[in-house]
Design a protein around this motif. Structure first.
Motif: not given
Ligand code: AMP
Length: 365
Positions: A97, A112, A135, A137, A145, A148, A173-175, A177, A180, A203, A246, A248, A257-258
């Motif tokens: 990541r 973020a 968040v 991770k 998820g 996390q 930082g928390f986004v 959004f 998604e 999700h 992916e 936001f 995001n990723e």
């Molecule tokens: P990820 O494994 O990074 O795809 O995260 C799984 C889910 O967690 C995402 O689809 C979002 O719903 C939520 N999420 C992950 N990172 C963030 C972030 N920085 N801010 C807000 N929600 C997040």
């Protein structure tokens, strides 16, 4: 032409099913016996680094992978003997990541704020810089998820560290959004690119439940921005094949995001909903064929089937519903299949999604 694939899960299964009409043959490697792809194609059941298994894969014409936790070393070893697409560089970036976020930053793709964290003291420092909510991770091997922790305030540092500390981490930082989204891009060996319409993803507890495509109420300029982001990543990585990004959507601004360097759950709707499915286009790309038209045939949705597959007789009684059973044993929250729904307009699509959900809820009571 024979395609070797690392991983034999449902993505592999759908790749094989898309590849047979093109005359392709497949050889899968996966340590799990009777894996979804192994039920429809040849599978070697062996560890990822098994020399005999890797040698067999090296004798195929092109190797790909269908999940990104494949050890990077297996892909790199194979790449010395056989074309591996997407390139191991895509795998290496997507597996970490931090490298992923650094690539976004280098390419000017909004994301973020983030910081690498390797100790509780570093976590406290990162929280004071980035602020809360944030968040935490794991840098590697997180999915759906898992791995996390959301910090609501600086006081959560010890709890967060106790929950997932001890491995390389990333604080983001928390986004906040509004929704998604994801965009799937595909790049051929000749460098040509094509992009599917943006998809809106819902999700639940970190697991994808529903995708709607093309993402409703989306201005063309949002699609254009997503394509620019995807194209720059495809070119930066020298990627060949499908790449999922992916995103936001924060009131019309896109934050990355990723990435996933492969076919993606949010692209399953393309099997019945687009002119060329993501699976076919991935195979066309890695085998040097021209890419197919990525446009949508109309509104479509994908609903994941979690836990167990409900009665096909009841599901298929609904109009324009298409069932994909992955051949997996039932287990709570496991992705065991999906359905694609199509409709002439989004209002009808939403009504059909509600019908499928009612059927799934009835099954679970
Ligand atoms: P990820 O494994 O990074 O795809 O995260 C799984 C889910 O967690 C995402 O689809 C979002 O719903 C939520 N999420 C992950 N990172 C963030 C972030 N920085 N801010 C807000 N929600 C997040």
């Amino acid at each position: 032409m024979k395609v070797g694939v690392l991983g034999a899960g449902q993505l592999g299964r759908m790749l094989a099913l898309a590849g047979y009409p093109l005359g392709l043959k497949f050889l899968f490697l996966d340590p799990t016996p009777d894996a979804p792809a192994g039920q429809v194609a040849e599978q070697i059941v062996a560890p990822w680094d098994d020399p005999k298994a890797l040698d067999a894969l090296a004798h195929t014409d092109v190797v790909s992978y269908e999940f990104e936790s494949v050890p990077d070393i297996a892909a790199r070893t194979l790449a010395e003997r056989v074309p591996v697409w997407p390139p191991p560089a895509s795998l290496a970036v997507a597996q970490d990541r931090l490298r992923e976020k650094e690539a976004f930053r280098e390419l000017g793709i909004a994301t973020a704020p983030f910081a690498a964290v390797d100790s509780e003291a570093e976590l406290a420092r990162a929280v004071s810089e980035i602020g809360t909510p944030a968040v935490l991770k794991t840098r590697r091997l997180g999915y759906d998820g898992k791995g996390q922790y959301v910090l609501r305030s600086a006081a959560d540092v010890p709890k967060a560290w106790a929950a997932i500390g001890g491995v390389p981490l990333l604080l983001e930082g928390f986004v906040s959004f509004s929704r998604e989204l994801s965009v799937l891009g595909v790049r051929g060996q000749d460098g040509r690119t094509a992009f599917y319409p943006l998809v809106e993803n819902e999700h639940e507890r970190g697991i994808l439940r529903i995708s709607r495509a093309p993402a409703p109420s989306t201005e063309p300029k949002l699609q254009a921005r997503a394509e620019t982001m995807s194209r720059s990543l495809l070119e930066y990585l020298g990627h060949v094949g499908v790449l999922a990004l992916e995103l936001f959507d924060v009131n019309g601004e896109l934050y990355a995001n990723e990435i996933a360097p492969r076919v993606h759950n949010s692209g399953h709707w393309t099997i019945e909903g687009a002119r060329t499915s993501q699976f076919e286009n991935h195979l066309r790309a890695i085998s040097g064929l021209p890419l197919g038209d990525t446009s949508a045939l109309g509104p479509a949705a994908m609903v994941n089937l979690l836990g167990e597959v409900p009665s096909p007789a009841r599901l298929l009684a609904l109009p324009d519903v298409h069932l994909h059973d992955y051949g997996k044993q039932p287990r709570p929250d496991r992705k065991v299949g999906h359905v694609t729904l199509r409709a002439p307009d989004f209002a009808t699509l939403d009504a059909r999604i509600a019908d499928v959900q009612a059927l799934l809820a009835a099954k679970n009571t």
